[in-house]
Design an enzyme around this catalytic site. Structure first.
Site, PDB file in Angstrom:
ATOM      1  N   ASP A   1       0.857  -1.187   0.000  1.00  0.00           N
ATOM      2  CA  ASP A   1       0.000   0.000   0.000  1.00  0.00           C
ATOM      3  C   ASP A   1       0.895   1.240   0.000  1.00  0.00           C
ATOM      4  OD1 ASP A   1       1.073   0.278   2.536  1.00  0.00           O
ATOM      5  OD2 ASP A   1      -0.839   0.308   3.597  1.00  0.00           O
TER       6      ASP A   1
ATOM      7  N   ASP B   1       1.407   4.724   2.402  1.00  0.00           N
ATOM      8  CA  ASP B   1       1.003   5.333   3.671  1.00  0.00           C
ATOM      9  C   ASP B   1       1.405   6.807   3.709  1.00  0.00           C
ATOM     10  OD1 ASP B   1       0.395   2.648   5.190  1.00  0.00           O
ATOM     11  OD2 ASP B   1       2.416   2.383   4.362  1.00  0.00           O
TER      12      ASP B   1
ATOM     13  N   ASP C   1      -3.324   4.399   2.853  1.00  0.00           N
ATOM     14  CA  ASP C   1      -3.652   4.773   4.228  1.00  0.00           C
ATOM     15  C   ASP C   1      -3.308   6.239   4.441  1.00  0.00           C
ATOM     16  OD1 ASP C   1      -4.488   2.223   4.974  1.00  0.00           O
ATOM     17  OD2 ASP C   1      -2.538   1.649   5.785  1.00  0.00           O
TER      18      ASP C   1
HETATM   19  P1  ATP Z   1       4.079  -2.604   3.063  1.00  0.00           P
HETATM   20  O1  ATP Z   1       5.044  -2.340   1.984  1.00  0.00           O
HETATM   21  O2  ATP Z   1       3.650  -4.031   3.114  1.00  0.00           O
HETATM   22  O3  ATP Z   1       2.924  -1.660   3.076  1.00  0.00           O
HETATM   23  P2  ATP Z   1       4.704  -1.287   5.524  1.00  0.00           P
HETATM   24  O4  ATP Z   1       5.853  -1.376   6.452  1.00  0.00           O
HETATM   25  O5  ATP Z   1       4.422   0.037   4.911  1.00  0.00           O
HETATM   26  O6  ATP Z   1       4.905  -2.402   4.420  1.00  0.00           O
HETATM   27  P3  ATP Z   1       2.038  -1.150   6.654  1.00  0.00           P
HETATM   28  O7  ATP Z   1       1.109  -2.255   7.023  1.00  0.00           O
HETATM   29  O8  ATP Z   1       1.569  -0.235   5.594  1.00  0.00           O
HETATM   30  O9  ATP Z   1       3.433  -1.834   6.315  1.00  0.00           O
HETATM   31  O10 ATP Z   1       2.303  -0.353   7.995  1.00  0.00           O
HETATM   32  C1  ATP Z   1       3.217   0.706   8.100  1.00  0.00           C
HETATM   33  C2  ATP Z   1       3.394   1.057   9.557  1.00  0.00           C
HETATM   34  O11 ATP Z   1       2.227   1.672  10.064  1.00  0.00           O
HETATM   35  C3  ATP Z   1       3.643  -0.176  10.409  1.00  0.00           C
HETATM   36  O12 ATP Z   1       4.905  -0.077  10.989  1.00  0.00           O
HETATM   37  C4  ATP Z   1       2.621  -0.179  11.491  1.00  0.00           C
HETATM   38  O13 ATP Z   1       3.236  -0.194  12.738  1.00  0.00           O
HETATM   39  C5  ATP Z   1       1.869   1.109  11.300  1.00  0.00           C
HETATM   40  N1  ATP Z   1       0.442   0.822  11.279  1.00  0.00           N
HETATM   41  C6  ATP Z   1      -0.239   0.150  10.321  1.00  0.00           C
HETATM   42  N2  ATP Z   1      -1.539   0.063  10.622  1.00  0.00           N
HETATM   43  C7  ATP Z   1      -1.705   0.704  11.798  1.00  0.00           C
HETATM   44  C8  ATP Z   1      -2.806   0.986  12.639  1.00  0.00           C
HETATM   45  N3  ATP Z   1      -4.050   0.589  12.338  1.00  0.00           N
HETATM   46  N4  ATP Z   1      -2.578   1.682  13.762  1.00  0.00           N
HETATM   47  C9  ATP Z   1      -1.346   2.096  14.070  1.00  0.00           C
HETATM   48  N5  ATP Z   1      -0.262   1.888  13.320  1.00  0.00           N
HETATM   49  C10 ATP Z   1      -0.432   1.190  12.210  1.00  0.00           C
HETATM   50 MN    MN Z   2       2.659   0.347   3.822  1.00  0.00          MN
HETATM   51 MN    MN Z   3      -0.481   0.729   5.597  1.00  0.00          MN
END
Ligand code: ATP
Ligand code: MN
Ligand code: MN
Length: 372
Positions: free
Chosen positions: A204, A206, A296
Site C-alpha cells: 500500500d 502510507d 492509508d
Molecule cells: P508494506 O510495503 O507491506 O505496506 P509497511 O511497512 O508500509 O509495508 P504497513 O502495514 O503499511 O506496512 O504499515 C506501516 C506502519 O504503520 C507499520 O509499521 C505499522 O506499525 C503502522 N500501522 C499500520 N496500521 C496501523 C494501525 N491501524 N494503527 C497504528 N499503526 C499502524
Molecule cells: Mn505500507
Molecule cells: Mn499501511
C-alpha cells in the site's frame, strides 16, 4: 570496543531497535524460510511461535555475512533452538522439511489467500476456513455476510495483489497532495511506511498529514477524500475518526485515519516514434486505464507529529520491539501519540524522531535502518 575477527563473538543487542537493520541483507533464503514459519504460526494463533521465528529472522537480517555452515549457527544470539534447527537444516540440505510441509498445507495456502483480502484478518479467515471456505470463489456463497471493506477487497483482489511500485506511490502522492492543498495550501504531507524505509515496492502507500495550526486539520481529511471521490479517484474508503479517550498507555492508535482503495490513473505513455500508427485491436475490449491501489491516510496534530511519524514508518517488528524496549528497559509507554514515563508520571514532548530516540537512550536509526 575492538573489531573482532571471530564472526561468532560479535555482540548482537537483544532488541531490534538497538541495532541497524538494512533493507538488503546477506541471508535471504533463510530469512524467507523463517518468515514462512512465523506466518504459519500466526495463522495457527500461536503468538509466541510467531515472535520466536520473527525475532530469529530479524537477527539474521543484521548479520554482515552469509551463513555458510551449521557450525556458525550455534553461537547466534537471540535465536531460539527451533529456529537454529531450521537454519542448520537449510545450510546442510538447502531445504527444510518443516517449511516445505507448511508451504504445501491446505490451511497455510487458504489462509494466505483469504488474509490477502483487504479487510480480512486472521480470525475471520480462520473462521471461514473452519466453515469449509478454501478459496476466493467459495466466498460467493457468503457474499451477503461480507463487510463493505471485504467486498471491495474481493472486487479489486487481483490489482491489490500486485505490488505498488515507487513510481505509482509518487503518483498517489501527487493526487493526495493536490486534494489536501486545494483546502489547505501549506498542509504537510509525508509518505511513511515501507517507502520511507527505502523499499522499492509495497502492499500500500502510507501518508501522514499535519499542520502547525490544529484548526486547519479539522475536517480536512473528510473534505479531501470527498473531493477525490467526486473526481472518481476513490474506489472504496473508510474513515476512522480521532479518538480522544484512548488510554495513554494503550498501544492503540487514536489518530484520524482513512483506509482507502484509490483508482490510480495509468502513467502517461512515453511518446514513441510510431505513436500515431493505428493498431488493429478488434478482439479486445478497451484497456482499463487505472489500477486499484491501497492507501492509508493518517492525520496527526502537530504536537504528536514526530511520534506518529516514528509509529507509521515501521517496520511492524521494529515498532513492536521499540515499544517492548521502552516498557521493559525504560519503564516508559510509547505509542504514536507520545511517550509516557510510568515512574515519573510525565510525558516527553518531541519535535523530531531524533529526540524520541534520545529520550529512550537509543542510538538514532534512520528510516532505512529500521527494516527489522
Ligand atoms: P508494506 O510495503 O507491506 O505496506 P509497511 O511497512 O508500509 O509495508 P504497513 O502495514 O503499511 O506496512 O504499515 C506501516 C506502519 O504503520 C507499520 O509499521 C505499522 O506499525 C503502522 N500501522 C499500520 N496500521 C496501523 C494501525 N491501524 N494503527 C497504528 N499503526 C499502524
Ligand atoms: Mn505500507
Ligand atoms: Mn499501511
Amino acid at each position: 570496543s575492538s573489531v573482532s575477527s571471530d564472526k561468532a563473538t560479535q555482540e548482537t543487542p537483544s532488541y531490534a531497535c538497538q541495532r541497524r537493520t538494512p533493507l538488503h541483507h546477506h541471508n535471504k533464503e533463510i530469512v524467507d524460510a523463517l518468515q514462512i514459519l512465523a506466518l504459519s504460526a500466526s495463522f495457527q494463533g500461536s503468538e509466541a511461535r510467531y515472535l520466536g521465528f520473527t525475532r530469529a529472522a530479524s537477527v539474521l537480517k543484521c548479520l554482515p555475512f552469509t551463513l555458510q555452515s551449521a557450525e556458525e549457527v550455534k553461537d547466534l544470539q537471540f535465536c531460539g533452538g527451533h529456529s537454529k534447527t531450521v537454519i542448520q537444516e537449510i545450510l546442510e540440505d538447502r531445504v527444510c522439511r518443516e517449511v516445505e510441509m507448511v508451504k504445501n498445507s491446505e490451511h497455510y495456502q487458504s489462509m494466505k489467500v483469504l488474509t490477502g483480502i483487504f479487510g480480512v484478518g486472521i480470525r475471520t479467515a480462520d473462521k471461514w476456513y473452519r466453515d469449509g471456505i478454501r478459496s476466493l470463489s467459495d466466498l460467493n456463497e457468503i457474499e451477503g455476510k461480507l463487510t463493505g471493506e471485504q467486498k471491495a477487497g474481493l472486487l479489486h483482489y487481483t490489482d491489490l495483489q500486485q505490488p505498488v511500485t515507487r513510481d505509482e506511490a509518487e503518483r498517489v502522492e501527487q493526487l493526495v497532495k493536490g486534494a489536501l492543498q486545494s483546502f489547505v495550501p501549506d498542509v504537510q504531507v509525508t509518505m511513511t511506511g515501507g517507502f520511507r524505509r527505502g523499499k522499492q515496492e509495497g502492499h500500500d502507500v502510507d501518508f501522514l498529514i499535519t499542520h502547525p495550526n490544529e484548526e486547519a486539520l479539522n475536517g480536512l481529511l473528510r473534505k479531501a477524500v470527498a473531493w477525490l471521490d467526486s473526481k472518481g479517484s476513490i474506489l472504496y474508503h473508510h474513515i476512522k475518526g480521532r479518538s480522544h479517550n484512548f488510554a495513554r498507555s494503550s498501544t492503540m492508535d487514536g489518530h484520524e485515519t482513512c483506509y482507502a482503495i484509490f483508482a490510480l490513473p495509468n502513467a502517461c505513455p512515453e511518446k514513441s516514434p510510431d505513436a500515431g500508427t493505428i493498431q488493429p485491436d478488434l478482439d479486445k475490449s478497451p484497456p482499463r486505464n487505472w489500477k486499484a491501489v491501497r492507501v492509508d491516510l493518517v492525520v496527526a496534530p502537530y504536537s504528536e507529529y514526530s511520534y506518529a511519524l516514528l509509529g507509521w514508518t515501521g517496520s511492524k517488528h521494529f515498532e513492536r520491539e521499540l515499544r517492548r524496549f521502552s516498557l521493559q528497559v525504560k519503564k516508559m509507554s510509547l505509542n504514536s501519540h507520545g511517550l509516557f514515563d510510568i515512574e515519573k508520571k510525565c510525558h516527553y514532548p518531541a519535535t523530531s524522531e531524533e529526540e524520541i530516540f534520545a529520550h529512550l537512550g537509543l542510538l538514532y536509526l534512520t528510516p532505512s535502518e529500521r527494516n527489522a
